[in-house]
Design a protein around this motif. Structure first.
Motif, PDB file in Angstrom:
ATOM      1  N   GLY A 100      31.329  40.889  31.583  1.00  0.00           N
ATOM      2  CA  GLY A 100      31.763  40.465  32.883  1.00  0.00           C
ATOM      3  C   GLY A 100      31.295  41.337  33.968  1.00  0.00           C
ATOM      4  N   VAL A 101      31.587  42.698  33.766  1.00  0.00           N
ATOM      5  CA  VAL A 101      31.547  43.751  34.690  1.00  0.00           C
ATOM      6  C   VAL A 101      29.846  43.876  35.086  1.00  0.00           C
ATOM      7  N   ASP A 102      29.063  43.895  33.889  1.00  0.00           N
ATOM      8  CA  ASP A 102      27.670  43.638  34.378  1.00  0.00           C
ATOM      9  C   ASP A 102      27.156  42.814  35.217  1.00  0.00           C
ATOM     10  N   MET A 103      27.741  41.700  34.997  1.00  0.00           N
ATOM     11  CA  MET A 103      27.661  40.451  35.821  1.00  0.00           C
ATOM     12  C   MET A 103      28.041  40.684  37.274  1.00  0.00           C
ATOM     13  N   LEU A 104      29.393  41.204  37.320  1.00  0.00           N
ATOM     14  CA  LEU A 104      29.678  41.618  38.561  1.00  0.00           C
ATOM     15  C   LEU A 104      29.046  42.608  39.494  1.00  0.00           C
ATOM     16  N   LYS A 105      28.162  43.477  38.734  1.00  0.00           N
ATOM     17  CA  LYS A 105      27.353  44.606  39.235  1.00  0.00           C
ATOM     18  C   LYS A 105      26.145  43.923  39.885  1.00  0.00           C
ATOM     19  N   PHE A 106      25.835  42.943  38.988  1.00  0.00           N
ATOM     20  CA  PHE A 106      24.574  42.284  39.373  1.00  0.00           C
ATOM     21  C   PHE A 106      24.660  41.258  40.490  1.00  0.00           C
ATOM     22  N   LEU A 107      25.720  40.732  40.702  1.00  0.00           N
ATOM     23  CA  LEU A 107      26.145  39.833  41.980  1.00  0.00           C
ATOM     24  C   LEU A 107      26.076  40.724  42.968  1.00  0.00           C
ATOM     25  N   ILE A 121      39.595  40.500  43.735  1.00  0.00           N
ATOM     26  CA  ILE A 121      40.035  41.364  42.749  1.00  0.00           C
ATOM     27  C   ILE A 121      40.757  42.435  43.164  1.00  0.00           C
ATOM     28  N   GLY A 122      40.928  42.613  44.217  1.00  0.00           N
ATOM     29  CA  GLY A 122      41.601  43.877  44.610  1.00  0.00           C
ATOM     30  C   GLY A 122      41.143  44.725  45.755  1.00  0.00           C
ATOM     31  N   ASP A 123      41.804  45.942  46.095  1.00  0.00           N
ATOM     32  CA  ASP A 123      41.299  46.798  46.944  1.00  0.00           C
ATOM     33  C   ASP A 123      39.977  47.329  46.522  1.00  0.00           C
ATOM     34  N   LYS A 124      39.393  48.349  47.327  1.00  0.00           N
ATOM     35  CA  LYS A 124      38.157  49.003  47.044  1.00  0.00           C
ATOM     36  C   LYS A 124      38.690  49.996  45.662  1.00  0.00           C
ATOM     37  N   THR A 125      39.653  50.422  45.808  1.00  0.00           N
ATOM     38  CA  THR A 125      40.042  51.335  44.326  1.00  0.00           C
ATOM     39  C   THR A 125      40.085  50.460  43.267  1.00  0.00           C
ATOM     40  N   VAL A 126      40.562  49.385  43.151  1.00  0.00           N
ATOM     41  CA  VAL A 126      40.565  48.574  42.057  1.00  0.00           C
ATOM     42  C   VAL A 126      39.104  48.190  41.565  1.00  0.00           C
ATOM     43  N   LEU A 131      34.562  48.491  38.079  1.00  0.00           N
ATOM     44  CA  LEU A 131      33.163  48.989  37.911  1.00  0.00           C
ATOM     45  C   LEU A 131      32.997  50.099  37.125  1.00  0.00           C
ATOM     46  N   ASN A 132      33.940  51.012  36.767  1.00  0.00           N
ATOM     47  CA  ASN A 132      33.661  52.176  36.213  1.00  0.00           C
ATOM     48  C   ASN A 132      34.293  52.034  34.938  1.00  0.00           C
ATOM     49  N   GLY A 133      34.731  50.905  34.379  1.00  0.00           N
ATOM     50  CA  GLY A 133      34.970  50.736  33.212  1.00  0.00           C
ATOM     51  C   GLY A 133      36.520  51.174  32.743  1.00  0.00           C
ATOM     52  N   LYS A 134      37.361  51.393  33.778  1.00  0.00           N
ATOM     53  CA  LYS A 134      38.649  51.729  33.606  1.00  0.00           C
ATOM     54  C   LYS A 134      39.647  50.788  33.835  1.00  0.00           C
ATOM     55  N   ARG A 135      39.288  49.700  34.273  1.00  0.00           N
ATOM     56  CA  ARG A 135      40.082  48.550  34.335  1.00  0.00           C
ATOM     57  C   ARG A 135      39.031  47.208  33.805  1.00  0.00           C
ATOM     58  N   THR A 136      39.678  46.247  33.000  1.00  0.00           N
ATOM     59  CA  THR A 136      39.037  45.066  32.840  1.00  0.00           C
ATOM     60  C   THR A 136      39.082  44.083  33.732  1.00  0.00           C
ATOM     61  N   LEU A 137      38.316  43.022  33.758  1.00  0.00           N
ATOM     62  CA  LEU A 137      38.663  41.841  34.747  1.00  0.00           C
ATOM     63  C   LEU A 137      39.530  40.914  33.885  1.00  0.00           C
ATOM     64  N   SER A 138      40.710  40.604  34.712  1.00  0.00           N
ATOM     65  CA  SER A 138      41.732  39.701  34.439  1.00  0.00           C
ATOM     66  C   SER A 138      40.995  38.366  34.336  1.00  0.00           C
ATOM     67  N   SER A 139      41.815  37.355  33.781  1.00  0.00           N
ATOM     68  CA  SER A 139      41.340  36.096  34.099  1.00  0.00           C
ATOM     69  C   SER A 139      41.708  35.599  35.312  1.00  0.00           C
ATOM     70  N   ILE A 140      42.519  35.972  35.879  1.00  0.00           N
ATOM     71  CA  ILE A 140      42.551  35.514  37.464  1.00  0.00           C
ATOM     72  C   ILE A 140      41.482  36.015  38.371  1.00  0.00           C
ATOM     73  N   ASP A 141      41.077  37.351  37.907  1.00  0.00           N
ATOM     74  CA  ASP A 141      39.836  37.910  38.739  1.00  0.00           C
ATOM     75  C   ASP A 141      38.757  36.930  38.268  1.00  0.00           C
ATOM     76  N   ILE A 142      38.465  36.601  37.164  1.00  0.00           N
ATOM     77  CA  ILE A 142      37.259  35.806  36.814  1.00  0.00           C
ATOM     78  C   ILE A 142      37.442  34.483  37.506  1.00  0.00           C
ATOM     79  N   TYR A 157      32.985  36.307  30.785  1.00  0.00           N
ATOM     80  CA  TYR A 157      33.388  36.455  29.593  1.00  0.00           C
ATOM     81  C   TYR A 157      32.420  37.042  28.436  1.00  0.00           C
ATOM     82  N   PRO A 158      32.837  37.981  27.687  1.00  0.00           N
ATOM     83  CA  PRO A 158      32.057  38.360  26.655  1.00  0.00           C
ATOM     84  C   PRO A 158      31.635  37.171  25.710  1.00  0.00           C
TER      85      PRO A 158
END
Length: 160
Positions: A100-107, A121-126, A131-142, A157-158
């Motif tokens: 999902g993060v790969d898809m987001l980066k592509f978009l 999905i949140g502010d610039k920090t979130v 994008l750095n893999g420290k947080r996963t996309l939630s279902s609400i984000d998706i 989704y994977p």
């Protein structure tokens, strides 16, 4: 057997006979044009013919429920072949590895977006943490990203 039952049986037998004759005529025509009713694609040649037939059916100006049904069946056969054919194995593995993060980066690249352009999905920090893999996309984000980019949620989704 009652007269009504005999009549129903005769009608059913007549319909089956008519169907058999029509299928025989279709099969003879397919043999004449070196075609086949595609159920299972087993070779690259059949795959190429299926793609050509799909193009022909989808470019036709006349659509009917029968045409749509045939297109659906043909698409299912093509997908089964593409999912299992050796020449698509590497591609399928690469697609399956997209997260999902790969898809987001592509978009983001495609739409020239930065982290601050994704309030869904949140502010610039979130966004940065995501994008750095420290947080996963939630279902609400998706859900929010799916609506924004007009994609099915499954794009994020994977693949299992």
């Amino acid at each position: 057997m009652s007269a009504v039952a005999k009549c129903n049986t005769m009608n059913t037998l007549g319909a089956i006979h008519e169907l058999a004759e029509r299928l025989t005529a279709i099969q003879q025509e397919l043999i004449r044009v070196k075609g086949t009713i595609i159920q299972v694609i087993t070779s690259e040649e059949e795959y190429d013919r299926a793609l050509a037939l799909l193009d022909e059916l989808t470019e036709s100006e006349t659509t009917s429920p029968a045409n749509e049904s045939l297109v659906d069946q043909l698409c299912a056969s093509i997908k089964r072949y593409e999912d299992t054919a050796p020449q698509f194995a590497e591609f399928n593995e690469q697609v399956a590895a997209i997260t999902g993060v790969d898809m987001l980066k592509f978009l983001m690249v495609q739409n020239k977006l930065t982290g601050s352009d994704l309030p869904e999905i949140g502010d610039k920090t979130v966004v940065s943490r995501t994008l750095n893999g420290k947080r996963t996309l939630s279902s609400i984000d998706i859900q929010a990203l799916s609506q924004r980019f007009h994609l099915e949620p499954s794009a994020f989704y994977p693949v299992i």
